[in-house]
Design a protein around this motif. Structure first.
Motif, mmCIF file in Angstrom:
data_model
loop_
_atom_site.group_PDB
_atom_site.id
_atom_site.type_symbol
_atom_site.label_atom_id
_atom_site.label_comp_id
_atom_site.label_asym_id
_atom_site.label_seq_id
_atom_site.Cartn_x
_atom_site.Cartn_y
_atom_site.Cartn_z
ATOM 1 N N GLU A 1 0.899 -1.245 0.104
ATOM 2 C CA GLU A 1 0.082 -0.075 0.141
ATOM 3 C C GLU A 1 0.770 1.380 0.040
ATOM 4 O OE1 GLU A 1 -3.659 2.115 2.377
ATOM 5 O OE2 GLU A 1 -2.676 0.350 3.324
ATOM 6 N N ALA A 2 1.964 1.308 0.812
ATOM 7 C CA ALA A 2 2.765 2.325 0.840
ATOM 8 C C ALA A 2 3.226 2.640 -0.368
ATOM 9 C CB ALA A 2 4.067 2.366 1.933
ATOM 10 N N LEU A 3 3.920 1.561 -1.064
ATOM 11 C CA LEU A 3 4.538 1.643 -2.304
ATOM 12 C C LEU A 3 3.531 2.328 -3.715
ATOM 13 C CD1 LEU A 3 6.999 1.254 -4.357
ATOM 14 C CD2 LEU A 3 6.243 -1.307 -4.490
ATOM 15 N N ASP A 4 2.394 1.484 -3.420
ATOM 16 C CA ASP A 4 1.337 2.347 -4.351
ATOM 17 C C ASP A 4 1.069 3.677 -4.375
ATOM 18 O OD1 ASP A 4 0.793 -0.425 -5.624
ATOM 19 O OD2 ASP A 4 -1.207 -0.711 -4.189
ATOM 20 N N ARG A 5 0.854 4.090 -3.100
ATOM 21 C CA ARG A 5 0.680 5.523 -2.635
ATOM 22 C C ARG A 5 1.651 6.287 -3.105
ATOM 23 N NH1 ARG A 5 -3.258 7.082 1.092
ATOM 24 N NH2 ARG A 5 -4.733 5.422 1.479
ATOM 25 N N ILE B 1 -6.712 7.983 -12.747
ATOM 26 C CA ILE B 1 -5.942 8.260 -11.790
ATOM 27 C C ILE B 1 -6.275 9.991 -11.452
ATOM 28 C CG2 ILE B 1 -3.842 9.492 -12.914
ATOM 29 C CD1 ILE B 1 -2.074 7.968 -10.581
ATOM 30 N N ASP B 2 -6.915 10.495 -12.563
ATOM 31 C CA ASP B 2 -7.194 11.902 -12.289
ATOM 32 C C ASP B 2 -8.356 11.897 -11.426
ATOM 33 O OD1 ASP B 2 -5.620 12.217 -14.328
ATOM 34 O OD2 ASP B 2 -7.245 12.406 -15.717
ATOM 35 N N GLU B 3 -9.031 10.855 -10.753
ATOM 36 C CA GLU B 3 -9.863 10.755 -9.808
ATOM 37 C C GLU B 3 -9.356 11.188 -8.391
ATOM 38 O OE1 GLU B 3 -11.643 6.867 -9.722
ATOM 39 O OE2 GLU B 3 -12.408 7.151 -12.019
ATOM 40 N N LEU B 4 -8.183 10.842 -8.459
ATOM 41 C CA LEU B 4 -7.253 11.175 -7.105
ATOM 42 C C LEU B 4 -7.259 12.507 -6.896
ATOM 43 C CD1 LEU B 4 -5.253 8.092 -6.853
ATOM 44 C CD2 LEU B 4 -7.343 8.297 -5.899
ATOM 45 N N ARG B 5 -6.969 13.526 -7.813
ATOM 46 C CA ARG B 5 -6.648 14.705 -7.825
ATOM 47 C C ARG B 5 -7.230 15.530 -6.672
ATOM 48 N NH1 ARG B 5 -6.045 16.900 -13.973
ATOM 49 N NH2 ARG B 5 -3.989 15.626 -14.350
ATOM 50 N N ASP B 6 -8.712 15.420 -6.537
ATOM 51 C CA ASP B 6 -9.170 16.113 -5.411
ATOM 52 C C ASP B 6 -9.596 15.562 -4.123
ATOM 53 O OD1 ASP B 6 -9.230 18.421 -7.094
ATOM 54 O OD2 ASP B 6 -10.913 17.857 -8.433
ATOM 55 N N VAL B 7 -9.196 14.226 -4.191
ATOM 56 C CA VAL B 7 -9.481 13.484 -2.864
ATOM 57 C C VAL B 7 -8.250 13.594 -1.790
ATOM 58 C CG1 VAL B 7 -9.983 11.283 -2.006
ATOM 59 C CG2 VAL B 7 -10.861 11.916 -4.334
ATOM 60 N N PRO B 8 -8.389 14.087 -0.661
ATOM 61 C CA PRO B 8 -7.377 13.765 0.206
ATOM 62 C C PRO B 8 -6.773 12.525 0.271
ATOM 63 C CG PRO B 8 -9.365 14.903 1.365
ATOM 64 C CD PRO B 8 -9.753 14.065 -0.139
ATOM 65 N N GLU B 9 -5.407 12.525 0.547
ATOM 66 C CA GLU B 9 -4.757 11.264 0.488
ATOM 67 C C GLU B 9 -5.122 10.085 1.587
ATOM 68 O OE1 GLU B 9 -0.033 9.307 0.665
ATOM 69 O OE2 GLU B 9 -0.481 11.427 -0.164
ATOM 70 N N GLU B 10 -5.544 10.475 2.580
ATOM 71 C CA GLU B 10 -6.038 9.551 3.526
ATOM 72 C C GLU B 10 -7.490 8.992 3.008
ATOM 73 O OE1 GLU B 10 -7.283 14.145 5.026
ATOM 74 O OE2 GLU B 10 -5.504 13.143 4.138
ATOM 75 N N ASP B 11 -8.116 9.399 2.233
ATOM 76 C CA ASP B 11 -9.327 8.967 1.853
ATOM 77 C C ASP B 11 -9.150 8.130 0.501
ATOM 78 O OD1 ASP B 11 -10.685 10.027 3.624
ATOM 79 O OD2 ASP B 11 -11.126 12.060 2.434
ATOM 80 N N TRP B 12 -7.783 8.013 -0.072
ATOM 81 C CA TRP B 12 -7.593 7.214 -1.104
ATOM 82 C C TRP B 12 -7.864 5.675 -0.830
ATOM 83 C CZ3 TRP B 12 -1.987 9.064 -3.341
ATOM 84 C CH2 TRP B 12 -2.250 10.525 -3.889
ATOM 85 N N ARG B 13 -8.470 5.080 -1.784
ATOM 86 C CA ARG B 13 -8.783 3.639 -1.838
ATOM 87 C C ARG B 13 -8.357 2.942 -3.083
ATOM 88 N NH1 ARG B 13 -9.198 5.486 2.547
ATOM 89 N NH2 ARG B 13 -10.994 5.373 3.904
ATOM 90 N N ASP B 14 -7.735 1.709 -2.851
ATOM 91 C CA ASP B 14 -7.333 0.774 -3.971
ATOM 92 C C ASP B 14 -6.648 1.641 -4.945
ATOM 93 O OD1 ASP B 14 -6.742 -1.369 -5.521
ATOM 94 O OD2 ASP B 14 -8.854 -1.386 -6.179
ATOM 95 N N VAL B 15 -5.415 2.255 -4.485
ATOM 96 C CA VAL B 15 -4.753 3.444 -5.285
ATOM 97 C C VAL B 15 -4.096 2.494 -6.597
ATOM 98 C CG1 VAL B 15 -2.664 4.776 -5.384
ATOM 99 C CG2 VAL B 15 -4.348 4.751 -3.480
ATOM 100 N N GLY B 16 -3.764 1.269 -6.566
ATOM 101 C CA GLY B 16 -2.912 0.465 -7.451
ATOM 102 C C GLY B 16 -3.900 0.405 -8.828
ATOM 103 N N ARG B 17 -5.281 0.484 -8.793
ATOM 104 C CA ARG B 17 -6.185 0.301 -9.769
ATOM 105 C C ARG B 17 -5.869 1.362 -10.726
ATOM 106 N NH1 ARG B 17 -11.245 2.921 -9.932
ATOM 107 N NH2 ARG B 17 -11.390 3.842 -7.770
#
Length: 388
Positions: free
Chosen positions: A4-8, A254-270
């Motif tokens: 998970e840390a590597l994905d992030r 991945i553009d979906e993550l731009r406006d999401v706080p990192e603590e709320d990221w889920r399943d980043v590897g996809r």
């Protein structure tokens, strides 16, 4: 670092590149003489880079349980891989000791394998078990007529071997500590092949073919109607591991993550794909559902072939499996055959014409630069050993 840390960390790098329109860069431009694609260079490369080096033969899941076998063919060497009743992997020349006939094809379950010519029969350790009309071979030492053993080792989901007798490879030594630890995090040792391997003939030198895998600078041009609609072109992470490397490409999602706080990221590897180049010729593309194994092999100085095998994670839902199965022919036929290998064939006459003195790899193409420097270093070390 866990998965998970590597994905992030990789997602952060990719998002930063997308925002700033940057990518990972090499220190300088690299120009390679086109003489490196000559017949003479090719012969030396096959000997040093393929016959003298450990190679990835397949993934562990290609032998999914005890008493299974699989055949692979690399650089003209027919190989029989087996997993015996105790789970040990063995590699042997796929050639009967009677007259050299190929003993097996494909893959399956078996306790013994028989040559289709005269039914000389071998166990999964390669020992000669039975000879019809054996009295005709009195005086021959049967114990010396087992299948020729080849060095092989298994670890971290990989089966690594050599194309000629010699020392058994050390998987951890081959990968190096950083990459061995990283690949073990994926836990793909039990992922099994989906369908049979697909062999792509390519009308280009093996290095020309290999270079189509190792950068996405070309996505927005060559793949503008295909991959560029699915992934960001010109944005790539690059991390070397000795002679090997890892790239990551960002999917459009991945553009979906731009406006999401990192603590709320889920399943980043996809949102991106892991792409490993394992020296000298293997490409592994991984995501949470499947792995694409691409083995780039020299045929002669002007042609190559690529053996492609897809491996699926156990326990996929019907929807996940259907998505992988749907994507597979699109990747293989439309993108790889229709675009990457098409352009490789259009490259070959140019580098062989004698009109170009070099081919150029820009700073935004660090991965092919790294691999070509590794090839040069291995060839140089071999020449130095021969001159001693």
């Amino acid at each position: 670092m866990d998965k998970e840390a590597l994905d992030r960390s990789l997602a952060r790098r990719l998002l930063d590149h997308i925002e700033h329109r940057t990518t990972d860069l090499a220190d300088a431009v690299l120009e390679l003489p086109t003489g490196g694609y000559s017949d003479e260079s090719h012969a030396e490369e096959v000997e040093v880079l393929f016959r003298d080096q450990p190679l990835v033969l397949c993934l562990s899941g290609a032998l999914p349980g005890p008493e299974t076998y699989r055949t692979v063919d690399l650089c003209g060497v027919p190989i029989l891989l087996t997993r015996d009743a105790g789970g040990r992997v063995r590699a042997m020349a796929n050639a009967c000791r009677h007259r050299g006939v190929r003993v097996a094809d494909g893959a399956g379950k078996a306790k013994r394998l028989s040559c289709p010519f005269h039914a000389w029969t071998y166990d999964l350790a390669g020992r000669l078990d039975r000879i019809p009309f054996g009295e005709a071979f009195e005086g021959m030492r049967r114990e010396d007529k087992g299948l020729v053993e080849l060095p092989v080792a298994e670890g971290h989901g990989l089966i690594i071997g050599r194309l000629r007798p010699g020392p058994v490879p050390d998987v951890d030594g081959y990968l190096g500590p950083g990459l061995a630890d990283e690949l073990s995090m994926f836990g793909f040792a039990d992922w099994e092949p989906h369908g049979d391997p697909h062999v792509h003939p390519v009308a280009a030198n093996w290095k020309v073919t290999l270079d189509t895998f190792r950068e996405n600078y070309h996505f927005n041009v060559l793949h503008r109607r295909t991959l560029a609609t699915y992934a960001h072109g010109g944005v790539l992470t690059f991390d070397p591991f000795g002679p090997h490397l890892r790239n990551c490409s960002a999917l459009r999602s991945i553009d979906e993550l731009r406006d999401v706080p990192e603590e709320d990221w889920r399943d980043v590897g996809r949102h991106f794909s892991y792409q490993y180049a394992l020296f000298p010729n293997t490409s592994l593309t991984l995501d949470g559902r499947h792995i694409e194994l691409w083995q780039i092999l020299p045929v002669d100085a002007r042609t190559s072939e690529v053996v492609h095998t897809a491996y699926l994670r156990p326990g996929l839902s019907g929807e996940e499996r259907a998505k992988v199965v749907e994507m597979a022919p699109w990747i293989c036929e439309t993108v790889v055959d229709g675009e990457d290998f098409w352009v490789a064939g259009r490259t070959e006459p140019g580098v062989r014409s004698g009109l170009l003195d070099t081919v150029v790899f820009g700073r935004n193409e660090p991965a092919p630069q790294h691999l070509h420097r590794g090839f040069a270093a291995a060839l140089r070390a071999s020449r130095e050993r021969r001159s001693e």
